[in-house]
Structures are given as structure tokens and as C-alpha cells.
Design a protein around this motif. Sequence first.
Motif, PDB file in Angstrom:
ATOM      1  N   SER A 183       5.891  12.018 -12.053  1.00  0.00           N
ATOM      2  CA  SER A 183       7.052  12.384 -12.857  1.00  0.00           C
ATOM      3  C   SER A 183       8.313  11.771 -12.242  1.00  0.00           C
ATOM      4  N   PRO A 184       9.432  11.778 -12.966  1.00  0.00           N
ATOM      5  CA  PRO A 184      10.692  11.284 -12.379  1.00  0.00           C
ATOM      6  C   PRO A 184      11.058  12.009 -11.086  1.00  0.00           C
ATOM      7  N   THR A 185      10.749  13.320 -11.016  1.00  0.00           N
ATOM      8  CA  THR A 185      11.070  14.071  -9.794  1.00  0.00           C
ATOM      9  C   THR A 185      10.268  13.541  -8.612  1.00  0.00           C
ATOM     10  N   GLU A 186       8.984  13.250  -8.836  1.00  0.00           N
ATOM     11  CA  GLU A 186       8.145  12.725  -7.750  1.00  0.00           C
ATOM     12  C   GLU A 186       8.590  11.316  -7.350  1.00  0.00           C
ATOM     13  N   ALA A 187       8.975  10.510  -8.320  1.00  0.00           N
ATOM     14  CA  ALA A 187       9.472   9.170  -8.004  1.00  0.00           C
ATOM     15  C   ALA A 187      10.774   9.245  -7.193  1.00  0.00           C
ATOM     16  N   THR A 188      11.602  10.238  -7.519  1.00  0.00           N
ATOM     17  CA  THR A 188      12.859  10.420  -6.779  1.00  0.00           C
ATOM     18  C   THR A 188      12.580  10.764  -5.325  1.00  0.00           C
ATOM     19  N   ARG A 189      11.516  11.597  -5.091  1.00  0.00           N
ATOM     20  CA  ARG A 189      11.154  11.920  -3.709  1.00  0.00           C
ATOM     21  C   ARG A 189      10.895  10.659  -2.906  1.00  0.00           C
ATOM     22  N   LEU A 190      10.184   9.728  -3.508  1.00  0.00           N
ATOM     23  CA  LEU A 190       9.887   8.471  -2.817  1.00  0.00           C
ATOM     24  C   LEU A 190      11.178   7.703  -2.521  1.00  0.00           C
ATOM     25  N   LEU A 191      12.055   7.603  -3.507  1.00  0.00           N
ATOM     26  CA  LEU A 191      13.314   6.885  -3.304  1.00  0.00           C
ATOM     27  C   LEU A 191      14.116   7.499  -2.155  1.00  0.00           C
ATOM     28  N   ASP A 192      14.177   8.826  -2.126  1.00  0.00           N
ATOM     29  CA  ASP A 192      14.952   9.500  -1.089  1.00  0.00           C
ATOM     30  C   ASP A 192      14.335   9.330   0.296  1.00  0.00           C
ATOM     31  N   SER A 193      13.024   9.059   0.354  1.00  0.00           N
ATOM     32  CA  SER A 193      12.327   8.964   1.646  1.00  0.00           C
ATOM     33  C   SER A 193      12.183   7.529   2.143  1.00  0.00           C
ATOM     34  N   VAL A 194      12.717   6.564   1.394  1.00  0.00           N
ATOM     35  CA  VAL A 194      12.548   5.157   1.783  1.00  0.00           C
ATOM     36  C   VAL A 194      12.970   4.892   3.225  1.00  0.00           C
ATOM     37  N   PRO A 195      14.133   5.364   3.706  1.00  0.00           N
ATOM     38  CA  PRO A 195      14.496   5.081   5.103  1.00  0.00           C
ATOM     39  C   PRO A 195      13.472   5.586   6.106  1.00  0.00           C
ATOM     40  N   ASP A 196      12.977   6.824   5.918  1.00  0.00           N
ATOM     41  CA  ASP A 196      11.984   7.373   6.850  1.00  0.00           C
ATOM     42  C   ASP A 196      10.670   6.596   6.786  1.00  0.00           C
ATOM     43  N   LEU A 197      10.258   6.233   5.582  1.00  0.00           N
ATOM     44  CA  LEU A 197       9.009   5.488   5.437  1.00  0.00           C
ATOM     45  C   LEU A 197       9.104   4.115   6.101  1.00  0.00           C
ATOM     46  N   GLU A 198      10.194   3.409   5.843  1.00  0.00           N
ATOM     47  CA  GLU A 198      10.324   2.064   6.398  1.00  0.00           C
ATOM     48  C   GLU A 198      10.484   2.096   7.915  1.00  0.00           C
ATOM     49  N   SER A 199      11.172   3.103   8.442  1.00  0.00           N
ATOM     50  CA  SER A 199      11.325   3.180   9.896  1.00  0.00           C
ATOM     51  C   SER A 199       9.995   3.460  10.583  1.00  0.00           C
ATOM     52  N   ALA A 200       9.074   4.093   9.851  1.00  0.00           N
ATOM     53  CA  ALA A 200       7.740   4.354  10.409  1.00  0.00           C
ATOM     54  C   ALA A 200       6.816   3.154  10.287  1.00  0.00           C
ATOM     55  N   GLY A 201       7.229   2.138   9.530  1.00  0.00           N
ATOM     56  CA  GLY A 201       6.409   0.945   9.401  1.00  0.00           C
ATOM     57  C   GLY A 201       5.754   0.784   8.046  1.00  0.00           C
ATOM     58  N   VAL A 202       5.992   1.725   7.108  1.00  0.00           N
ATOM     59  CA  VAL A 202       5.453   1.613   5.757  1.00  0.00           C
ATOM     60  C   VAL A 202       6.402   0.763   4.925  1.00  0.00           C
ATOM     61  N   VAL A 203       5.851  -0.182   4.168  1.00  0.00           N
ATOM     62  CA  VAL A 203       6.661  -1.013   3.283  1.00  0.00           C
ATOM     63  C   VAL A 203       6.683  -0.366   1.905  1.00  0.00           C
ATOM     64  N   VAL A 204       7.869  -0.173   1.356  1.00  0.00           N
ATOM     65  CA  VAL A 204       8.015   0.441   0.035  1.00  0.00           C
ATOM     66  C   VAL A 204       8.326  -0.655  -0.976  1.00  0.00           C
ATOM     67  N   ARG A 205       7.491  -0.728  -2.023  1.00  0.00           N
ATOM     68  CA  ARG A 205       7.680  -1.738  -3.079  1.00  0.00           C
ATOM     69  C   ARG A 205       8.004  -1.024  -4.378  1.00  0.00           C
ATOM     70  N   LEU A 206       9.176  -1.351  -4.922  1.00  0.00           N
ATOM     71  CA  LEU A 206       9.660  -0.723  -6.151  1.00  0.00           C
ATOM     72  C   LEU A 206       9.604  -1.727  -7.284  1.00  0.00           C
ATOM     73  N   PRO A 207       9.762  -1.310  -8.516  1.00  0.00           N
ATOM     74  CA  PRO A 207       9.685  -2.247  -9.644  1.00  0.00           C
ATOM     75  C   PRO A 207      10.557  -3.480  -9.423  1.00  0.00           C
ATOM     76  N   ALA A 208      10.013  -4.654  -9.713  1.00  0.00           N
ATOM     77  CA  ALA A 208      10.683  -5.914  -9.406  1.00  0.00           C
ATOM     78  C   ALA A 208      12.015  -6.050 -10.114  1.00  0.00           C
ATOM     79  N   HIS A 209      12.144  -5.452 -11.314  1.00  0.00           N
ATOM     80  CA  HIS A 209      13.394  -5.609 -12.050  1.00  0.00           C
ATOM     81  C   HIS A 209      14.470  -4.623 -11.596  1.00  0.00           C
ATOM     82  N   TRP A 210      14.142  -3.760 -10.620  1.00  0.00           N
ATOM     83  CA  TRP A 210      15.173  -2.910 -10.027  1.00  0.00           C
ATOM     84  C   TRP A 210      15.927  -3.733  -8.994  1.00  0.00           C
ATOM     85  N   ARG A 211      17.169  -3.953  -9.232  1.00  0.00           N
ATOM     86  CA  ARG A 211      17.961  -4.822  -8.354  1.00  0.00           C
ATOM     87  C   ARG A 211      18.125  -4.189  -6.974  1.00  0.00           C
TER      88      ARG A 211
END
Length: 906
Positions: free
Chosen positions: A253-281
Motif C-alpha cells: 500500500s502507499p503507507t508501506e511504500a512510505t515506510r521504505l522511503l523514510d528508511s532509505v538512509p538507514d538501509l543504505e548505511s547498512a549496505g542495502v541498495v534501495v532502487r525506486l521507480p526509474a521515472h522518480w527523479r
Amino acid sequence: MTAATMPRMQLRLTPRGHLWLEEAVDAPTLDDKVAARLAETFGRGIGYGLLQLGAGEIGQSLPPAFIWWRDFAVRYVEAVCLYGSGGAGEKSSPAALATIAPPAEAELATLVLTAPMMPGAEYLTVDILRKLWADLGTAFTASFAAAGTDLQAFLKTLNPAWNLIGRVHFNLAENRRDPERPFAFLATYTTRLSAQARAQHVPLGQALREYAGAANRDKLLSLLMPVQRAAEHVSWLKAMVDAGEIFHPLRWSPTEATRLLDSVPDLESAGVVVRLPAHWRAGRPSRPQVTATVGSRPPSGTGLDALLDFRMDVTLEGEPLTAEEMASLLAGTETLVLLRGQWVEVDRPRLDRTMRRFKEVQNLAEQEGLTFAEAMRLLAGTEATGDDESAAAADWAHITAGAWLTETLRALRSPDGAGVDPGPALKGRLRPYQRAGVEWLHLLSGLGLGACLADDMGLGKTIQVLALLLIQKRTRAAPKPSLLVAPASLLANWAAEIERFAPELNARIVHPSAMAAEDLKQVTVEGLSGLDLVITSYGSLLRLPVLGQTPWHFVVLDEAQAIKNPNAKQTRAAKALKAEARIALTGTPVENHLGDLWSIFDFINPGLLGSVKEFGRYTKALAERPHNPYGPLRDLVRPYILRRMKTDKTVIADLPDKTELKALCPLSRKQAALYAETVTDLVRALQDADGIRRKGTVLATLMRLKQICNHPSQWLNDGKWAEADSGKWARLREIAEVVAARQEKMLVFTQFSEMTAPLAAYLGGIFGRSGLLLHGDTAVKNRKALVQTFQEDETVPFFVLSLKAGGSGLTLTAASHVVHFDRWWNPAVENQATDRAFRIGQKNNVLVHKFVCQGTVEEKIDALIEAKKGLSEDLLAGGDEINLTEMKDEELLRMVALDLRSVMVE
């Protein structure tokens, strides 16, 4: 360990592209363990130091310059991880890793543009980054080969964050066919690189099958390590891992997708690469932006208080939102909202605050007007207050310059010189870049704004200012006088340049060196009003109240780094001067820290950078930004600073290969007393001398006078060599400090062998490093090694040579500055010495500094050398050699007479 005792370290890029780690008093502090690790690895080589930064210091809090270099090195380590992820158990050989190509030229060019302020930043180029990339590769492959293990285990020794089995990716995609759960989530990992060096992904669930069995347990754990690390800080991910959902495709759902967006800094600092829709600038959904246009029309008034217009809108992808759309966005509760067929990210509290702030600015502009200073701070993305909310809101707001302001800023940032012409009153030709500089000064001063002309030494700041003054004299009906403030030792230089280039300027030096004490007391505001230019020293600002009472057209500060200390009396006196526009001239606008820049701007454009406390808070907040931290500050100050370098190809192509400058030096009181005593002795000696005896007396006296002009200790042989006792010593410091700041090299020639050691000791204190010296007693067999060391060792900043021993036969093209500390009677000998640096193989312009003690025999000899026509035949012998021994007594005494008013400067 307190901040006061923590190591202060900085990274310095040299002109040859070497990156040094060094201690510096004004450098930022480092954790002592981090400093020790970096000192050890940089001590082994540049590549090892960068490798430690990129692979070993992940997660460490570092100063901006270290972060930027770490980010550069991380690119290499990431490339190694991707290149070496061919499969479980496979060893990547050092030879294979050595072939990893650097980033594309466009990416390297972007890195160069976003480099933070750091020593040597002006030398950073794409080619240097490629060279440092190669150094990284050499260090990595050598360390890997020495470890005797596989790539995974080796990188783990550098930092556990580097996972060598593969990189886990969290992928978010849009799923328009499911309105209830319009997003899809899939965790993948990379197994190999394609032929195009792009990572290929497979679902993370496949890892359970590929690494099944006890034998592969460690490899599976290694693969999942970044996910486990992230789950420690991200609660929703921990729940997914515990339930095993991380291994399956999911509808979100949009709420679950928002959780991922909000957690991007923590995920990337741990070494996980976050890939979002290509057309999102820029990896984010579109955001509604509060936009504003400032300066569409010409302002009312001038200077920083000029009033500009301001208009606000709310837009999405550049298109204004309707009132209904805005109401819909603000009324909802979801962070991700589908609007106009696309997903939009909404931070309602921040959007509302930003709208209210911009509306307040618009109301202020409509009622009272928006000042130029306020507009520039808004346009740069900062209000120089250190307000964290303002910095955060910048992601949701965008301010652009209107038509008038856009054209004005374009002219300020890229002057072409087409609109200025000082006319025939300027007795010289402006080079294209100088003409552009005059146009820039003319435009800024016409707007009532201050300017900092920060051209490199030798590029002609003086003639640009004189051309501006001539334009003002011609175009203004009843101009006010302008004031030039310079170090006392440079007043004579300015007078000489005015006589040479702008003799029509009605200029007066108001200083004890040019006026009697009684005359200085009689100077009045009315008495100065008829002049074009008044020239004085920083010290005189404190002693002559009339200078602070006079309304000036321009106030120009030469060597403006003299006001870098905001608490100094002369700084306060300079800032209290009344002027329609202010100009600062300096080759080093930032000598030690950003406070220098603030103090100069507090003079030229008071208030633009806020108070000193506000500026301190603001720069501290900037330094904590991860990428391009000083971009907003650069944008804010850029219109008011014009900086051209000798290393700039567009400038070099227009400059001569060699520029000769006269360094006019005053005498100290001790020098003046010894000089006067020597002249008196000569008068007595000439009464009884004739023939050979007379010639010997004259030669001995001239030698004694030259020694006194150099330093009293040379004549007295007392071993003191105090800086305050010699005007040349002080002038040498001024030049050497600029050379040291530019990380350039210099040659210093003297005709006296006994001067070489004191000069070398004195310069060593200025540069903070030892140099080389060569004189007649230097063994011939050692000279080649000295030359080679100077040419190849970047840590050797200067070479002191006696004129006879080192003035010919040597190639010293590593130097771009040549100082003739004392003048030889024959200019051909000087030119030959200059040619040690100015010869085939020299890649930089050469600046030649010829020291002359004003008011002494040195100044008069210099005039004879420069203007040979009209000299009596008995003054010349043997070509250019000037023979003073054959002068008549009366002529000789005039030649060596001391002009007390011009020799001493306090």
C-alpha cells in the motif's frame, strides 16, 4: 580526549596532483584513532590512504573534505564489489581487479565541481581524479595480493560493511493495476556484472536455494549481513525478516511504500541498495514545490538595501497547482498521493510552513520591498542564520531569479569587458580578462554593491582599479574622492603605478612617508574633496580621524587580508569608513578559515553573511551536510568575488610568460640610521681620496649601503637577523606567504654568499618546511643533486642561491617565482639568473620580484637601469654595467643620499 587535544588534520592537494595528509593549526579535528589509521596508511602512499578512507572509515564522522575524498574512494570499492561478485567461492585475481575503469568523464567532472573548500582545491581536475583512481587500484591490488586470501575475506578485514558475495537491493515499483495496493516490493541480490558493467539481479529467495546446505551457510550469512544490520534499526524490516517475507515478492500500500522511503538512509548505511521507480527523479517521487521569483523588475534604490519584487506559486513539475489540488493535498493523510496521474510525496507540515514563510516574504515585498541582500540569501538557499528548518525546507522550495536579476547575475558572473573603456587617460592596454574585471567592478559599484577582486598575484589588480577610477572621473559630473588603503610598504608602489598608467588622476598620499607631520595635522575634509584619490595606510586610519569623517565614493582595500581579524582596531576603522561602494583586493580571500571570508564580506557588503555568530552557526550546519556542503555559500558570495588564476588556460593564453614586478621596500629606523651614518662617512672620506684609493672607498661604501639595505645584521655581523630590523625581510614575508598559500615554489637570489643561510632560515619559518641553499662553497658534485631535489620533491618550497654560484647553468623550472633580493648593477646578470626558471620546460608563468629599498641608492640605480637614455656617457661602461666609481663627487653623493621621508614606514 577533548576537542582542544584532538588531532587537527587536513588533506591537501598539490599542484602535481598528490594528496597529502598533514597537521595544521586551523584544520578540523579528527578522532585520534581515525587520525592514527589515516596517518599510517597515507604514510605508506596516497592510494593506501584513500583505500582506508573509502573502505575502512565508513560510518565515521569526518570533516567535509575527508567525506568528499571518502566518497570518491567508495566509488572504487563499490566497483570492486560489483566486479568481484562473480559467484560463491570464486577468487578474483589482483590482475583482474587492476583493470577496473574509472567513472565516466561526466561523473568525474561533476565531482570536481562539487569539491568542498580545501587546500589545493583549485588544482583538482578530471585527469588528477583518474590518476588517483589508478593509485587506489595499485594499492588495492598490492594489498589483496599480499593478503593471500579471497576477495570477500580481504575486504572484510578493511570493514565488515563490504559484502563480497553480492549486494542486496530493495526494489520498489509501481503497480497501477491494483488500486488498493499500487506498489510492488522485491528484494534481490547481484550475482555478476554484465558486459556493460551493470549489476544483474536475481530474487533474494533464490539465495536460499543456491546456498542451501551447511557448507554454504557462511556465504548465505555473509550475503544477508546488510539486511540483518538494517533490521536492527528498522522495525518493519525486522518483522519481515522474522516472518520470511523478505524472500518473496510483495504487494504494498502507499503507507508501506512510505515506510521504505523514510528508511532509505538507514538501509543504505547498512549496505542495502534501495532502487525506486526509474521515472522518480533523484530517487524520490515528485514533490509539490513552493516556488518564487525574485527580481523580475529593476529595483528601487542601490546597494544591499535596493528593493526587489517577489512572487510566490505552488507547482508540481514546474506547473502551477490549482486551489482545488492544493486543498486536496493538504487535506489527506497519506504521504504518497496520486495526483495528475503520478505519485506525489507530500510532507504536509513542512509544505504548510514553507507556504506560510514565502507568503510572509511576499507580503513584505508588496508592503515594504525585499532588499537585495535578503533576495540573494533566499536565492542561494540560505538566510545565513544557521536555521536548520530553513535548510530542510529547501527541498520543498525553489526560488529563481527574475528577468532583471538573472541578467544582472549573468553579467556579474561572466563579465566580458565589452561595456567599459577608460579611454586614452589610461596609459596602458588592458588585457581581455582585465577589461572584464573592470566591467565587473563598474557594474557592482554602479549597483552600490561591494566587490572582492581576488585575482592571483601578478594578474594586474592595480591597473584594473586605476581604469575604474578613470571611468568614474570621466563619467561623474562632481565625483567624491575615493580612498585607497594599503600596507604602508606598498604606498610607493601605488604612486608609481598611478604615474605610469593614470597620470591624470589627481592623487595624494596622506601618510608620514609623503607629508610632513604638520601638514598631516592640517588635512581636512574640504581639503580632500578636490582630489580623485587619497592613498593611505591601515595604520593611518587609526591616526587620522579625518579619513573616517570624509564621505568617499569608493573605499579600496589593498591586501585586504589585513582585515581578516574582525576584532583588530584597524579592521574596525576600515569598516567604519563611509563610502558609496567598497572594493577589497586580495589574492588570498580565505587564508586560514571561513572567518577570513566573513570579515572581508562584512567590509564590502555588511550584513550579507549575517553577524559573525550567525555565520559561524551557518557554516557549522553546512559542514554537516553529506554532499557539496558549501554550495549555498558559494552561490551567495559568487557574484561579489572575481577570482582568476595563473593556472587558468583562458588567462595563461593572454599573459606573457614572464612578469617582472618591483617590490619597493621601506627601511627600518635602524637601517635608516646606519645608512645616514655611512653617507656621512663617505662625505668625509671623499675629501682626502683620489685615484685608486677613491675608487676603493666608493666601492666599499656602495657595498656597505647594499648590505644595510638587505639587513643591518649583514653589515654589523651581530647574528640577530630580527625581522623588524629590515624592510626587505618584511616584504619577503608578504610574498612568501602568498607563494606558500598557493603551494608554489620560489627562487631567491642574492649576490652575498653570507646572506644565503639567514634567508633560508627565515623562509623556512614562513613556509614551515626547509628549503635548499647553494653558494660558492657548495661542492660542485652536490649541485646536481640539489637541483634534482628541487625539481622533483614537492615538499621543498624554496631555493636560496648566490647569484654567482647559481645564476647560470641550472634548470630550476619547478619555481614560478624568482626573487632578486639585492640588485646587481648589470641587468643582464639578473636576467640570466631569472632564466633558471624562465626557460624551456617551464609550464607556469614566472613572476619576477625585484627588491628595491625606496629612497636609497638602490632605487636610483634601478631608475638608471630602467631608463638608460639620457644618461651621461661617464655613467656607463662595458655595455649595461653601471659604473659609479667614475662619477663626480657631487653626482655620487646625490646618488647615495637618503630620502628620509620615503624610506621609513611605520
